[in-house]
Every structure is written in structure tokens, then in C-alpha cells.
Scaffold this motif. Structure first.
Motif, PDB file in Angstrom:
ATOM      1  N   THR A 258      44.972  35.963  38.114  1.00 12.64           N
ATOM      2  CA  THR A 258      45.809  34.936  37.488  1.00 12.64           C
ATOM      3  C   THR A 258      45.859  35.104  35.967  1.00 12.64           C
ATOM      4  OG1 THR A 258      44.010  33.308  37.461  1.00 12.64           O
ATOM      5  CG2 THR A 258      45.502  33.231  39.334  1.00 12.64           C
ATOM      6  N   SER A 259      45.277  36.209  35.445  1.00 16.06           N
ATOM      7  CA  SER A 259      45.323  36.454  33.992  1.00 16.06           C
ATOM      8  C   SER A 259      46.740  36.407  33.407  1.00 16.06           C
ATOM      9  CB  SER A 259      44.676  37.788  33.663  1.00 16.06           C
ATOM     10  OG  SER A 259      43.432  37.905  34.310  1.00 16.06           O
ATOM     11  N   PRO A 260      47.791  36.918  34.128  1.00 11.59           N
ATOM     12  CA  PRO A 260      49.129  36.854  33.529  1.00 11.59           C
ATOM     13  C   PRO A 260      49.542  35.425  33.138  1.00 11.59           C
ATOM     14  CG  PRO A 260      49.237  37.770  35.786  1.00 11.59           C
ATOM     15  CD  PRO A 260      47.798  37.676  35.394  1.00 11.59           C
ATOM     16  N   VAL A 261      49.015  34.416  33.833  1.00 13.51           N
ATOM     17  CA  VAL A 261      49.322  33.016  33.466  1.00 13.51           C
ATOM     18  C   VAL A 261      48.789  32.743  32.062  1.00 13.51           C
ATOM     19  CG1 VAL A 261      48.958  30.592  34.058  1.00 13.51           C
ATOM     20  CG2 VAL A 261      49.205  32.298  35.887  1.00 13.51           C
ATOM     21  N   GLN A 262      47.588  33.260  31.788  1.00 15.54           N
ATOM     22  CA  GLN A 262      46.999  33.047  30.459  1.00 15.54           C
ATOM     23  C   GLN A 262      47.737  33.823  29.390  1.00 15.54           C
ATOM     24  OE1 GLN A 262      44.409  33.299  33.302  1.00 15.54           O
ATOM     25  NE2 GLN A 262      42.574  32.988  32.084  1.00 15.54           N
ATOM     26  N   ILE A 263      48.180  35.053  29.740  1.00 12.60           N
ATOM     27  CA  ILE A 263      48.990  35.840  28.793  1.00 12.60           C
ATOM     28  C   ILE A 263      50.240  35.034  28.424  1.00 12.60           C
ATOM     29  CG2 ILE A 263      50.390  37.928  28.529  1.00 12.60           C
ATOM     30  CD1 ILE A 263      47.364  38.446  28.434  1.00 12.60           C
TER      31      ILE A 263
ATOM     32  N   THR B 292      35.254  40.641  54.285  1.00 12.18           N
ATOM     33  CA  THR B 292      35.080  39.819  53.092  1.00 12.18           C
ATOM     34  C   THR B 292      36.290  39.878  52.164  1.00 12.18           C
ATOM     35  OG1 THR B 292      33.918  41.670  52.084  1.00 12.18           O
ATOM     36  CG2 THR B 292      32.559  39.956  53.085  1.00 12.18           C
ATOM     37  N   HIS B 293      37.373  40.579  52.579  1.00 11.87           N
ATOM     38  CA  HIS B 293      38.570  40.662  51.741  1.00 11.87           C
ATOM     39  C   HIS B 293      39.812  40.351  52.555  1.00 11.87           C
ATOM     40  CE1 HIS B 293      35.593  43.205  49.666  1.00 11.87           C
ATOM     41  NE2 HIS B 293      36.174  42.737  48.565  1.00 11.87           N
ATOM     42  N   THR B 294      40.686  39.508  51.986  1.00 13.22           N
ATOM     43  CA  THR B 294      41.996  39.259  52.595  1.00 13.22           C
ATOM     44  C   THR B 294      43.048  39.666  51.566  1.00 13.22           C
ATOM     45  OG1 THR B 294      41.780  36.988  51.825  1.00 13.22           O
ATOM     46  CG2 THR B 294      41.303  37.389  54.142  1.00 13.22           C
ATOM     47  N   PRO B 295      44.233  40.130  52.038  1.00  8.56           N
ATOM     48  CA  PRO B 295      45.228  40.635  51.073  1.00  8.56           C
ATOM     49  C   PRO B 295      45.726  39.545  50.121  1.00  8.56           C
ATOM     50  CG  PRO B 295      46.081  40.667  53.335  1.00  8.56           C
ATOM     51  CD  PRO B 295      44.635  40.350  53.428  1.00  8.56           C
ATOM     52  N   MET B 296      45.606  38.281  50.504  1.00  5.55           N
ATOM     53  CA  MET B 296      45.893  37.174  49.588  1.00  5.55           C
ATOM     54  C   MET B 296      44.616  36.358  49.490  1.00  5.55           C
ATOM     55  SD  MET B 296      46.481  33.760  49.136  1.00  5.55           S
ATOM     56  CE  MET B 296      46.538  33.186  50.832  1.00  5.55           C
ATOM     57  N   PHE B 297      44.229  36.011  48.283  1.00  5.13           N
ATOM     58  CA  PHE B 297      43.084  35.113  48.118  1.00  5.13           C
ATOM     59  C   PHE B 297      43.321  34.266  46.881  1.00  5.13           C
ATOM     60  CE2 PHE B 297      40.876  37.622  44.790  1.00  5.13           C
ATOM     61  CZ  PHE B 297      41.507  38.849  44.943  1.00  5.13           C
ATOM     62  N   HIS B 298      42.388  33.384  46.569  1.00 10.53           N
ATOM     63  CA  HIS B 298      42.604  32.445  45.465  1.00 10.53           C
ATOM     64  C   HIS B 298      41.607  32.696  44.347  1.00 10.53           C
ATOM     65  CE1 HIS B 298      44.311  30.543  49.034  1.00 10.53           C
ATOM     66  NE2 HIS B 298      45.218  30.063  48.208  1.00 10.53           N
ATOM     67  N   GLN B 299      42.134  32.587  43.137  1.00  9.80           N
ATOM     68  CA  GLN B 299      41.291  32.821  41.983  1.00  9.80           C
ATOM     69  C   GLN B 299      41.500  31.678  41.009  1.00  9.80           C
ATOM     70  OE1 GLN B 299      42.358  36.099  39.401  1.00  9.80           O
ATOM     71  NE2 GLN B 299      40.259  36.859  39.430  1.00  9.80           N
ATOM     72  N   VAL B 300      40.484  31.376  40.235  1.00 13.07           N
ATOM     73  CA  VAL B 300      40.698  30.488  39.095  1.00 13.07           C
ATOM     74  C   VAL B 300      40.140  31.202  37.872  1.00 13.07           C
ATOM     75  CG1 VAL B 300      38.540  29.195  39.482  1.00 13.07           C
ATOM     76  CG2 VAL B 300      40.365  28.189  38.094  1.00 13.07           C
ATOM     77  N   GLU B 301      40.959  31.245  36.845  1.00 15.11           N
ATOM     78  CA  GLU B 301      40.498  31.802  35.579  1.00 15.11           C
ATOM     79  C   GLU B 301      40.549  30.710  34.540  1.00 15.11           C
ATOM     80  OE1 GLU B 301      41.864  35.521  34.148  1.00 15.11           O
ATOM     81  OE2 GLU B 301      42.087  36.368  36.154  1.00 15.11           O
ATOM     82  N   GLY B 302      39.699  30.856  33.529  1.00  9.96           N
ATOM     83  CA  GLY B 302      39.712  29.898  32.431  1.00  9.96           C
ATOM     84  C   GLY B 302      39.865  30.650  31.123  1.00  9.96           C
TER      85      GLY B 302
END
Ligand code: 2NL
Length: 360
Positions: A178-183, A209-219
Motif C-alpha cells: 500500500t506504499s503507493p497510497v503514501q507516495i 501461508t500466502h494468498t495472491p490477494m492479502f491485506h496490508q496496513v502501512e503507516g
């Protein structure tokens, strides 16, 4: 010829009939029968013409009085019938608004949604806002601005999903973080910036332990004089609030990300309690997130002067946070759309997360 006694008799007869009328149709029938053109009272009025002036002086007002009395009685009866009908309807339609809603609510919030709500509550309290951006990104926002050089191998480690190339040869991607949101926020707003960016991210990877879509939160925090001490304070406070504990023991291990310098991974002490884990006590270390000071190249890419502004950032997996806190063990279940799983691991939409009455 009609006399005063006939009027009295007709009056009693009609009043009794009005009183006994069963419905509005019967009442209307009575009105026609008494006051209509050929009604009883009208006929009696017509006979006034054949009376002597003395008789007429008595009978005229008496008949007018009868007409008014019966007219008023019919109007009153009609109003009473309407009131009674309304009362009856109100009685059948009565609703006790203090009862819980029926049917009982069965929909549940997904643990990922619940965790995202909790993150928003915790970070809002610290002065952060929630930022969002598109899932389909261009190369600049997903890679170049984040200090991934063109053709750099780090781009490959992201297992990027590429869209069909466009006429001009450029290629959009499904964002790998989700870094592009911060950019985008750094390019459109002036510091100080305090945001979290939760959302879906995509990587071409699928196993236990990996799915092609997952959720991230960045600060991200950008401000004059921001430093690692602030980063540590924000993250320690966040972990204490999220895992609802007073004791968070953490360590920072040096690491490498292209977009931060220095970079670190944060580990926390934990112990296992059944399917879930208890964070803050125990004797094992667990990696919980990656973080660091925003690389000067990233600040420059966003049109800011790195000598004036510093910042720190971090990123972590929301699905993993949900797993740690709520214990559903297999990541694949998170995206299987099984309502039995959701009934067990889901949350009531009527009990929203908040810091006053508890997060979960
Ligand atoms: C991880 C590590 C991280 C960031 C994400 C970030 C964003 C901007 C600039 C600098 Cl715009 N950094 N994000 C920083 C450090 C780590 O994520 O392991 N995530 C799951």
C-alpha cells in the motif's frame, strides 16, 4: 299535516338510527333517507307551503332545528367511527421500539474488517487519518518513487501481477504493497503528514501461508525532525492498544528495504494460548512488522526536500494481525467465503470497535 309531535318522534327515530348505524355505508344511507332530496325531513319541509302563517312560524324553525340536529349527529357519528377505526389500526400496528431487531441479525464482520476498524480507531486516537488509493497502480507509484531502480531485482521479489501492456508500452500493475497510497499523499499534501494506508495488495504467490490477494496496513509520518524514537513510541503504543496489554517487549533487528534507511524488523515477545497468541509476555520472539526512516530518495521523488523533512514508515500484514489476535489458523479460510467459518470467527456489526468500551 305534520305537527310538533311528529317532529319529535322523527327526531328520536333518526337519532336512534344514527346511533345504531354499524358502518359508514349505513350512516350514508341514513343521511340520504333523512336529509336527501326525497328524504323524510325534506318532504316535511315541502309541506310548509300548505301551512297557515302561524303554523309555519312554529314548524319552520322546528324543522330547521331537526335538520341541523340530525346533520350534526351524522357528522359526529362519522368522526367517532373514523376515530375508532384509527384506534383499532394503531392497536394492531403497535411497535415496541425497545425490542431487539427481528429477525435476529445474522451477518458478521470478517475478522479482517474488524482488525481494520480497530487499526483506524487506534491510529485516529494518535492523530492519524486513513488514506486510500487505487488497487491498479502505475510503475512509478508502486516502484520507482519507492527507490526501486529500473530493472532492479527487488522488483522481481514482489511477484508482481502485470496488466496487459498499453499502446505506449507502459504497463499497470496490481499494487504489491500500500506504499503507493503514501507516495500519492506525499505528492498532494504538505507536511506534517500522519496517515495509515490499509487495503488489499496482490502478489503472485499461493501456498499455505500466502494468498495472491492479502491485506496490508502501512503507516507514514513526515515532519521536520521526525526520528526513530518517534517510530518506536508509535509502534509500542499501537501494539499495546491492539493486543490490549500493558507490557509489550520488543526489539528492532536491522533489515533492508529499498524505501527506508535505516530499516528494521520489529520482533515482540509472545507465548501461545491455544490457537491464539499472547503478545507481550513469554520467551519467544516473533517478527511482527517492518519499518524504518523514509529513504531520502523517496522524499525527493515526492517533490519534498529531504534536508527539510524526515519521516518514518512501517508496514504489516492485516491478515496475520487478525490471525494472531483471533486465532483462525489457516490463511486460506480467510478468503473461502464459508459462512460457517464467518459465523464462528466473525464480529457483530452492531458492536463497533472503540477505545472506550473495548476494541473487540
Ligand atoms: C513489511 C515492511 C514496510 C514501509 C513498509 C514505506 C512507505 C513509504 C516510504 C517508506 Cl511511502 N516506507 N513503507 C516501510 C518499511 C517497511 O513494510 O514487511 N511489510 C509487510
Amino acid at each position: 299535516m305534520a305537527g310538533a309531535s311528529d317532529i319529535e318522534a322523527l327526531k328520536s327515530e333518526l337519532l336512534a338510527a344514527v346511533d345504531g348505524a354499524g358502518d359508514e355505508a349505513a350512516l350514508e344511507g341514513l343521511r340520504v333517507e333523512a336529509l336527501g332530496k326525497k328524504g323524510k325531513i325534506s318532504l316535511m319541509m315541502r309541506s310548509l307551503g300548505q301551512m297557515s302563517p302561524e303554523e309555519r312560524q312554529v314548524m319552520g324553525p322546528a324543522l330547521n332545528g331537526l335538520k341541523d340536529t340530525i346533520g350534526e349527529a351524522i357528522t359526529a357519528k362519522k368522526a367517532a367511527m373514523e376515530d375508532a377505526a384509527l384506534d383499532a389500526r394503531l392497536a394492531t400496528e403497535r411497535a415496541d421500539v425497545s425490542l431487539p431487531i427481528r429477525p435476529e441479525p445474522r451477518g458478521k464482520l470478517h475478522p479482517v474488517t474488524q482488525v481494520m476498524e480497530e487499526l483506524a480507531v487506534i491510529f485516529s486516537d494518535m492523530g492519524f487519518t486513513v488514506a486510500e488509493g487505487p488497487d491498479v497502480e502505475d510503475d512509478f507509484h508502486n516502484f520507482t518513487a519507492l527507490n526501486f531502480p529500473e530493472g532492479h531485482p527487488a522488483r522481481d521479489t514482489h511477484d508482481t501481477f502485470f496488466m496487459k501492456p498499453r499502446e505506449d508500452g507502459s504497463q499497470m500493475v496490481l499494487r504489491t504493497h500500500t506504499s503507493p497510497v503514501q507516495i500519492r499523499t506525499m505528492m498532494s499534501e504538505t507536511p506534517p503528514i500522519r496517515i495509515i494506508a490499509p487495503g488489499r495488495v496482490y502478489r503472485c504467490d499461493w501456498d499455505q501461508t500466502h494468498t495472491p490477494m492479502f491485506h496490508q496496513v502501512e503507516g507514514l509520518v513526515i515532519d521536520k525532525g521526525a526520528h526513530m524514537g518517534h517510530l518506536k513510541g508509535v509502534l509500542m503504543d499501537f501494539l499495546a492498544a491492539f493486543f490490549e496489554t500493558d507490557t509489550v517487549e520488543a526489539r528492532f533487528r536491522p533489515h533492508h528495504f529499498p524505501f527506508t534507511e535505516p530499516s528494521a524488523e520489529m520482533d515482540v515477545k509472545y507465548s501461545r494460548v491455544g490457537e491464539a497468541v499472547k503478545i507481550g509476555e513469554g520467551d519467544s520472539w516473533m517478527e511482527i512488522l517492518g519499518c524504518g526512516m523514509v529513504h531520502p530518495n523517496v522524499i525527493k521523488s515526492c517533490g519534498l526536500d529531504p534536508d527539510e523533512y524526515q519521516g518514518f514508515a512501517w508496514g504489516m500484514g492485516v491478515d496475520r494481525l487478525a490471525m494472531l489476535k483471533y486465532g483462525a489458523p489457516d490463511l486460506r479460510d480467510y478468503f473461502a467465503n464459508d459462512t460457517r467459518w464467518l459465523a464462528h470467527y466473525g464480529f457483530s456489526p452492531l458492536l463497533q470497535a472503540n477505545l472506550a468500551t473495548g476494541l473487540s
